[in-house]
Design an enzyme around this catalytic site. Structure first.
Site, PDB file in Angstrom:
ATOM      1  N   ALA A 179       6.059   6.029   9.537  1.00  0.00           N
ATOM      2  CA  ALA A 179       5.315   4.778   9.396  1.00  0.00           C
ATOM      3  C   ALA A 179       4.352   4.692  10.571  1.00  0.00           C
ATOM      4  O   ALA A 179       4.587   5.280  11.632  1.00  0.00           O
ATOM      5  CB  ALA A 179       6.251   3.582   9.369  1.00  0.00           C
ATOM      6  N   SER A 180       3.255   3.964  10.373  1.00  0.00           N
ATOM      7  CA  SER A 180       2.189   3.961  11.382  1.00  0.00           C
ATOM      8  C   SER A 180       2.496   3.118  12.605  1.00  0.00           C
ATOM      9  O   SER A 180       2.096   3.458  13.717  1.00  0.00           O
ATOM     10  CB  SER A 180       0.878   3.487  10.745  1.00  0.00           C
ATOM     11  OG  SER A 180       0.486   4.369   9.719  1.00  0.00           O
TER      12      SER A 180
END
Length: 213
Positions: free
Chosen positions: A10-11
């Site tokens: 996930a960013s």
């Protein structure tokens, strides 16, 4: 023995990198396979700074499978960085399987040499295409964001970060007392550019404010 290693990304720290774990486990279960290990991290897909991804690759043996939910979990990289990552994957003889890339699912089966090479070539081409699309989507979103910010500033809807009035007043007092800029920067953690702006607010004590020049 072939090991399947799941890669979850996930960013941002606020996002759940492990969100797709259930989907990857279900994907393997349907095929009578088991995940050997899971690697999770919160890092940008546009950056090669991915400690867990490279740990996965270091742990892998030739023929192991890197399983991910979508190709964009693996890459939103520039062409140069994507080529570097592909070389690393190829050198370690790791197969990439993504849930959103059906042709890659064939990589999980034992095939004869010819069929294996054929699917490898097709998979590589489609991986490149999806990685390019993911990068374009990333660039487009950044461009739209920059355009939105520029428009908001032009319309006066974005004023920037509010001033820390209490801190700035303390800095002004330190300037009036003649303390050095280095001392003030160390004490308040303000930037020198901010300090320069505040210094311009000071009115010389021997010159009344509002006096005509």
């Amino acid at each position: 023995m072939t090991f399947i290693r799941a890669y979850l990304r996930a960013s941002t720290k606020e996002q759940d990198a492990g969100r797709a774990r259930g989907d990857l486990e279900a994907f393997c279960k349907e095929r009578g396979l088991t995940l050997a290990a899971t690697y999770e991290e919160n890092e940008s897909g546009a950056s090669l700074h991915r400690p867990e991804l490279f740990r996965l690759l270091r742990d892998s043996k030739p023929g192991d499978i890197l399983l991910t939910e979508q190709v964009d979990r693996l890459s939103r990289l520039s062409d140069k960085d994507w080529d570097q990552l592909k070389r690393e994957i190829k050198d370690r003889e790791v197969k990439v399987v993504a849930l959103d890339l059906p042709t890659s699912h064939m990589m999980m089966k034992s095939e004869d040499a010819f069929t294996g090479r054929m699917f490898d070539a097709i998979n590589g081409m489609l991986l490149d295409m999806l990685a390019a699309i993911a990068r374009k989507d990333y660039d487009d979103r950044r461009r739209r964001q920059a355009q939105g910010i520029a428009k908001a500033k032009a319309e006066g809807r974005m004023k920037g970060r509010p001033e820390d009035a209490e801190r700035n007043q303390a800095i002004l007092e330190m300037l009036r007392k003649g303390q050095s800029w280095n001392t003030i920067v160390r004490a308040t953690n303000c930037s020198r550019s901010t300090l320069a702006k505040l210094a311009k607010r000071l009115v010389p004590l021997d010159e009344p404010e509002g006096r005509a020049s």
